[in-house]
Design an enzyme around this catalytic site. Structure first.
Site, short mmCIF file in Angstrom:
data_model
loop_
_atom_site.label_atom_id
_atom_site.label_comp_id
_atom_site.label_asym_id
_atom_site.label_seq_id
_atom_site.Cartn_x
_atom_site.Cartn_y
_atom_site.Cartn_z
N HIS A 148 0.85 -1.19 0.00
CA HIS A 148 0.00 0.00 0.00
C HIS A 148 0.89 1.24 0.00
CE1 HIS A 148 0.68 -1.38 4.14
NE2 HIS A 148 0.63 -0.11 4.52
N GLN A 149 0.52 2.19 -0.83
CA GLN A 149 1.25 3.45 -0.92
C GLN A 149 0.53 4.53 -0.12
OE1 GLN A 149 3.99 4.97 -3.54
NE2 GLN A 149 2.56 6.31 -4.60
#
Length: 230
Positions: A148-149
Site C-alpha cells: 500500500h502506498q
C-alpha cells in the site's frame, strides 16, 4: 475535552499532573488508537483471508472508507491517519513486494496516487505531501503482506509529531466526512488543477534549419585523385 477527563474523545492533562518534572506539554489521550497498538485490527498472518486490504473492496464505499476504485487498484482512507486526509493506494491483488506488481497495477497505482494528490489539494489545501511505501515489517510496514502506498497531506506547523510544536495533536474531522468530501471531488478534479505546465499530446518535430557554417555537399569541389590513388 476537559482536564478532569470528561468528554467522549479523551482528555487533555496538564503538565502539573506529572510529578517528575514540568515539560511544558499537554497530553491528549486518544484511547481509540489502542485498538491499533494492541493489534486488534492487524492481520493474524500473511494470508489474504485475514488481510484488511483484501476485505475492504467487498464493503460499501462508506463502510470501507473507499474514496475511489480503479480496475487494478483502489484508494482508501487510513483508519489511523498520521494527518487528516491520509490516503492509501492499494492493489486489489494480495501482493507484498513492489517488484511483484504487474505493469497494469504499477501504472494505475501511480495514476491514482497522482489523482489523490490533486483531489486532496482541491479539497483541503495542504502545503505538501509525504508519499511512499514501507516494504517489509523492518521498514515500518504495519501490514507488510499487502502493498500500500501512503499519500499523507502535510501542513506547515503540523511538524509530524505535533506535540513538539503545538503541544497537542487532533484530527478535526470524522473519517466518514473526509471520505465523502474526497469521493465527491474525485471525478471533477483533473490534471489542470495542479497548476503545473501542460504538455501537448503530440510535440511537433523541430524544423530542420541548415547550418550556414557547414557547406552543403553539392557546394564542395571534388578533390582530384593523387597519382597513387589513380
Amino acid at each position: 475535552m476537559t482536564s478532569d477527563g470528561a468528554g467522549a474523545g479523551g482528555s487533555v492533562e496538564g503538565p502539573e499532573g506529572h510529578p517528575r518534572f514540568d515539560d511544558g506539554m499537554d497530553r491528549l489521550w486518544t484511547p481509540h488508537r489502542m485498538v491499533y497498538i494492541g493489534g486488534q485490527d492487524k492481520p493474524v498472518d500473511d494470508r489474504s483471508s485475514s488481510c484488511p486490504f483484501c476485505r475492504v473492496p467487498a464493503l460499501s464505499d462508506e463502510d470501507g472508507l473507499v474514496v475511489a476504485r480503479g480496475t487494478w487498484c483502489f484508494v482508501v482512507l487510513n483508519l489511523y491517519p498520521y494527518n487528516p486526509g491520509h490516503l492509501m493506494v492499494c492493489p486489489y491483488r494480495h501482493v507484498s513486494d513492489y517488484t511483484e506488481l504487474t505493469p497494469e497495477e504499477t501504472g494505475e497505482l501511480a495514476r491514482l496516487s497522482q489523482q489523490a494528490m490533486r483531489v486532496t489539494r482541491a479539497v483541503s489545501g495542504p502545503d505538501g505531501f509525504n508519499l511512499g511505501m514501507n516494504q517489509g515489517a523492518v521498514a515500518g510496514a504495519g501490514i507488510a503482506a499487502h502493498l500500500h502506498q501512503h499519500v499523507v497531506p502535510r501542513w506547515s506547523g503540523d511538524a509530524n509529531f505535533l506535540p513538539i510544536v503545538a503541544h497537542t495533536k487532533a484530527v478535526p474531522e470524522l473519517l466518514g466526512d473526509t471520505r465523502a468530501r474526497l469521493a465527491a471531488a474525485w471525478g471533477s478534479v483533473g490534471p489542470a488543477t495542479t497548476g503545473g505546465p501542460t504538455v501537448p499530446d503530440e510535440v511537433p518535430a523541430p524544423e530542420y534549419v541548415p547550418d550556414e557554417n557547414v557547406p552543403d555537399e553539392n557546394d564542395v569541389a571534388p578533390v582530384a585523385p593523387t597519382s597513387e590513388e589513380s
